[in-house]
Design a protein around this motif. Structure first.
Motif, PDB file in Angstrom:
ATOM      1  N   PHE A 179       0.808  -1.211   0.000  1.00 56.26           N
ATOM      2  CA  PHE A 179       0.000   0.000   0.000  1.00 56.26           C
ATOM      3  C   PHE A 179       0.847   1.270   0.000  1.00 56.26           C
ATOM      4  O   PHE A 179       0.316   2.361  -0.210  1.00 56.26           O
ATOM      5  CB  PHE A 179      -0.944  -0.002   1.204  1.00 56.26           C
ATOM      6  N   THR A 180       2.158   1.159   0.201  1.00 54.88           N
ATOM      7  CA  THR A 180       3.009   2.349   0.203  1.00 54.88           C
ATOM      8  C   THR A 180       3.144   2.962  -1.191  1.00 54.88           C
ATOM      9  O   THR A 180       3.537   4.119  -1.331  1.00 54.88           O
ATOM     10  CB  THR A 180       4.414   2.007   0.736  1.00 54.88           C
ATOM     11  N   LYS A 181       2.811   2.196  -2.211  1.00 51.73           N
ATOM     12  CA  LYS A 181       2.957   2.727  -3.583  1.00 51.73           C
ATOM     13  C   LYS A 181       1.745   3.524  -4.044  1.00 51.73           C
ATOM     14  O   LYS A 181       1.761   4.089  -5.139  1.00 51.73           O
ATOM     15  CB  LYS A 181       3.256   1.595  -4.562  1.00 51.73           C
ATOM     16  N   TYR A 182       0.698   3.562  -3.219  1.00 52.71           N
ATOM     17  CA  TYR A 182      -0.501   4.322  -3.582  1.00 52.71           C
ATOM     18  C   TYR A 182      -0.485   5.660  -2.859  1.00 52.71           C
ATOM     19  O   TYR A 182      -0.651   5.736  -1.642  1.00 52.71           O
ATOM     20  CB  TYR A 182      -1.752   3.527  -3.219  1.00 52.71           C
ATOM     21  N   ASN A 183      -0.266   6.717  -3.636  1.00 52.41           N
ATOM     22  CA  ASN A 183      -0.044   8.040  -3.052  1.00 52.41           C
ATOM     23  C   ASN A 183      -1.246   8.955  -3.250  1.00 52.41           C
ATOM     24  O   ASN A 183      -1.246   9.837  -4.109  1.00 52.41           O
ATOM     25  CB  ASN A 183       1.215   8.682  -3.667  1.00 52.41           C
ATOM     26  N   TYR A 184      -2.285   8.722  -2.472  1.00 49.70           N
ATOM     27  CA  TYR A 184      -3.462   9.587  -2.484  1.00 49.70           C
ATOM     28  C   TYR A 184      -3.525  10.359  -1.163  1.00 49.70           C
ATOM     29  O   TYR A 184      -3.160   9.841  -0.109  1.00 49.70           O
ATOM     30  CB  TYR A 184      -4.739   8.767  -2.640  1.00 49.70           C
ATOM     31  N   ASP A 185      -3.997  11.594  -1.242  1.00 49.10           N
ATOM     32  CA  ASP A 185      -4.195  12.372  -0.011  1.00 49.10           C
ATOM     33  C   ASP A 185      -5.445  11.915   0.730  1.00 49.10           C
ATOM     34  O   ASP A 185      -5.460  11.864   1.962  1.00 49.10           O
ATOM     35  CB  ASP A 185      -4.310  13.862  -0.346  1.00 49.10           C
ATOM     36  N   TYR A 186      -6.481  11.581  -0.054  1.00 46.61           N
ATOM     37  CA  TYR A 186      -7.759  11.142   0.530  1.00 46.61           C
ATOM     38  C   TYR A 186      -8.266   9.914  -0.230  1.00 46.61           C
ATOM     39  O   TYR A 186      -8.140   9.848  -1.455  1.00 46.61           O
ATOM     40  CB  TYR A 186      -8.814  12.249   0.445  1.00 46.61           C
ATOM     41  N   VAL A 187      -8.842   8.980   0.511  1.00 47.41           N
ATOM     42  CA  VAL A 187      -9.498   7.818  -0.102  1.00 47.41           C
ATOM     43  C   VAL A 187     -10.958   7.824   0.331  1.00 47.41           C
ATOM     44  O   VAL A 187     -11.267   7.885   1.527  1.00 47.41           O
ATOM     45  CB  VAL A 187      -8.824   6.500   0.316  1.00 47.41           C
ATOM     46  N   MET A 188     -11.864   7.779  -0.652  1.00 48.39           N
ATOM     47  CA  MET A 188     -13.301   7.818  -0.385  1.00 48.39           C
ATOM     48  C   MET A 188     -13.923   6.459  -0.705  1.00 48.39           C
ATOM     49  O   MET A 188     -13.723   5.929  -1.802  1.00 48.39           O
ATOM     50  CB  MET A 188     -13.972   8.913  -1.217  1.00 48.39           C
ATOM     51  N   LEU A 189     -14.658   5.911   0.231  1.00 47.28           N
ATOM     52  CA  LEU A 189     -15.358   4.644   0.047  1.00 47.28           C
ATOM     53  C   LEU A 189     -16.855   4.918   0.048  1.00 47.28           C
ATOM     54  O   LEU A 189     -17.435   5.285   1.071  1.00 47.28           O
ATOM     55  CB  LEU A 189     -14.997   3.660   1.169  1.00 47.28           C
ATOM     56  N   ASP A 190     -17.477   4.733  -1.110  1.00 46.96           N
ATOM     57  CA  ASP A 190     -18.911   4.983  -1.255  1.00 46.96           C
ATOM     58  C   ASP A 190     -19.701   3.707  -0.960  1.00 46.96           C
ATOM     59  O   ASP A 190     -19.174   2.599  -1.072  1.00 46.96           O
ATOM     60  CB  ASP A 190     -19.206   5.477  -2.665  1.00 46.96           C
ATOM     61  N   GLU A 191     -20.984   3.872  -0.608  1.00 48.89           N
ATOM     62  CA  GLU A 191     -21.863   2.740  -0.289  1.00 48.89           C
ATOM     63  C   GLU A 191     -21.201   1.820   0.747  1.00 48.89           C
ATOM     64  O   GLU A 191     -21.234   0.589   0.638  1.00 48.89           O
ATOM     65  CB  GLU A 191     -22.219   1.943  -1.552  1.00 48.89           C
ATOM     66  N   ALA A 192     -20.605   2.423   1.765  1.00 48.16           N
ATOM     67  CA  ALA A 192     -19.846   1.657   2.754  1.00 48.16           C
ATOM     68  C   ALA A 192     -20.706   0.662   3.507  1.00 48.16           C
ATOM     69  O   ALA A 192     -20.208  -0.341   4.015  1.00 48.16           O
ATOM     70  CB  ALA A 192     -19.164   2.617   3.735  1.00 48.16           C
ATOM     71  N   GLN A 193     -22.008   0.918   3.577  1.00 47.34           N
ATOM     72  CA  GLN A 193     -22.887   0.004   4.315  1.00 47.34           C
ATOM     73  C   GLN A 193     -23.001  -1.357   3.640  1.00 47.34           C
ATOM     74  O   GLN A 193     -23.375  -2.338   4.283  1.00 47.34           O
ATOM     75  CB  GLN A 193     -24.279   0.611   4.485  1.00 47.34           C
ATOM     76  N   ASP A 194     -22.674  -1.438   2.363  1.00 45.18           N
ATOM     77  CA  ASP A 194     -22.835  -2.700   1.634  1.00 45.18           C
ATOM     78  C   ASP A 194     -21.511  -3.398   1.355  1.00 45.18           C
ATOM     79  O   ASP A 194     -21.448  -4.314   0.539  1.00 45.18           O
ATOM     80  CB  ASP A 194     -23.574  -2.470   0.316  1.00 45.18           C
TER      81      ASP A 194
END
Length: 454
Positions: A179-194
């Protein structure tokens, strides 16, 4: 600035983003039609100098999101992201999970043992556990031998000796991805309830600030192993989006009768739809089951479908081929039917192993017989431009219509209250299904029965 960007709730959420640190989590509880998508889009616009990864629930959501977001947002399903990140060229992907018959053949074991192995494997692959034996914390069906068999099956997928499943590569990604190779400032997870536990663990591993968005009351995939990340995530901040721009007040009243009166929601849904004398352009007939969907296709003439006709009819048509002994026409994924000498054996098997999908498809096949092919042709020739839609509630997720008519295969409110204490899981799923169906409507909603029904 549009009304979607003017609510106090949205302003507070956008302001919090600037304070969110790496590995901290903002949890947004976004009710139906409350501007979730526009809020996420607004966040990425306000913080346009930052990079975002947005993970949607399915490809339809991805396609819509790609139209909305700017170049600072990477858009994908989490499954697609994991597949590209971990699947090797020597590993071949199969579309269906292994059923008990497949596992019995692969491992040369009795059907009862294969069924237990399947259950352990499916549970492990969708869990957050790192080792198969850890599933013994939750499952009581497996013996030492079955856990070893499950490990053997997993190892065969890992080595490329047998085809891999979608759940396999999600688990492999959780266990092995860098996961160190993924350089995002923010990660958004949509429909998290499912989502399920393995997806939750993947989401948590990103070296970024996290935004999880969902609605407790739109969790309708419990049968697929979804486990509501909204409850599993230890959030730094929790905020609501509770003002719906979709549903008028009388529809919101019905929705609140479910989520507040029955499910004890802390925050009610609030209507911001004040359109007077609305023009009704789209009407959706929403069903609880595939059986009722096929019934609607039979009765109605002008309609369009959300799902492909092939996915609606494939199980039932293959059961028809089995019943009529047209064994050579049975598709590859249904070849397990050839193990049964007759309908009685199949019914007994479905009952013993609680294979609801067989029982349901069998009932439709017996009801319509050869007329299934007439209905299948009718479905394929449906009017793609029609303003009348027939859909199951699962396929209607994320959509909205001017008028919604609920067909009579939904459980009644009284029945839902009665099962609350005896079957909590069914209570949650059935109340959520009704809430999702109700909140597809903008202006009108009603229950509906076909004229010919008893």
């Amino acid at each position: 600035m549009s009304v979607y960007k003017d609510t106090a709730e949205q302003v507070k959420i956008i302001d919090i983003i600037s304070t969110l640190k790496k590995f901290e989590i903002l949890k947004i509880l976004a009710y139906a039609g409350c501007g979730k998508s526009s809020t996420l889009k607004r966040i990425t616009q306000v913080y346009s100098q930052n990079t975002f990864a947005y993970f949607a629930f399915n490809n339809e959501n991805v396609n819509e999101a790609k139209k909305d977001f700017n170049s600072n947002v990477f858009v994908s399903t989490l499954n697609s992201f994991a597949k590209k990140g971990i699947l090797r060229t020597d590993q071949i992907l199969r579309e269906q999970d292994y059923n008990m018959h497949d596992i019995s053949d692969i491992l040369n074991i009795p059907l009862d043992s294969a069924n237990k192995t399947k259950t352990i494997l499916n549970y492990y692959l969708t869990s957050g556990y790192l080792d198969i034996r850890e599933t013994a914390n939750d499952l009581v069906i497996g013996s030492t031998g079955e856990f070893e068999l499950t490990q053997k099956l997993y190892d065969l997928m890992e080595s490329g000796s047998i085809e891999v499943t979608h759940d396999y590569y999600m688990k492999a990604f959780q266990l092995k991805a860098d996961f160190t190779k993924y350089n995002y400032d923010y990660v958004m997870l949509d429909e998290a309830q499912d989502t399920n536990d393995v997806a939750i663990e993947i989401f948590k591993k990103f070296n970024a600030a996290k935004i999880a968005v969902g609605d407790d009351f739109q969790q309708i995939y419990l049968f697929r192993g979804s486990d509501n990340a909204l409850h599993k995530l230890d959030a730094t901040y929790t905020k609501y989006l509770s003002s719906t721009f979709r549903c008028q007040q009388h529809i919101v009243d019905i929705a609140n009768s479910i989520i507040v009166n029955i499910r004890n929601a802390k925050q009610p849904l609030i209507s911001k739809n004040t359109v007077t004398n609305p023009v009704i352009k789209t009407t959706a007939y929403i069903t609880r089951t595939n059986a009722k969907l096929i019934e609607a296709i039979n009765v109605m003439d002008d309609f369009r479908l959300i799902r492909k006709p092939s996915s609606i009819f494939k199980s039932t048509i293959n059961l028809h081929f089995f019943l009529t002994k047209n064994y050579d026409k049975i598709a590859k994924e249904f070849k397990y039917l050839l193990r049964f000498k007759n309908k009685s054996e199949l019914v007994e098997h479905a009952k013993k192993y609680n294979r609801v999908e067989i029982t349901s498809a069998l009932a439709i096949a017996q009801r319509y017989k050869g007329y299934l092919f007439v209905l299948f042709k009718k479905a394929k020739n449906h009017n793609n431009k029609s303003n009348t839609i027939i859909t199951t509630v699962h396929s209607s997720k994320g959509l909205e219509f001017d008028r919604v008519l609920l067909l009579n295969d939904f459980k009644h409110i009284e029945d839902l209250i009665n099962i609350q204490g005896t079957n909590p899981r069914e209570f949650i799923e059935e109340t959520n299904l009704r809430y999702v169906a109700v909140t597809r409507a903008r202006y009108e909603i009603a229950n509906y029965r076909f004229v010919y029904e008893d």
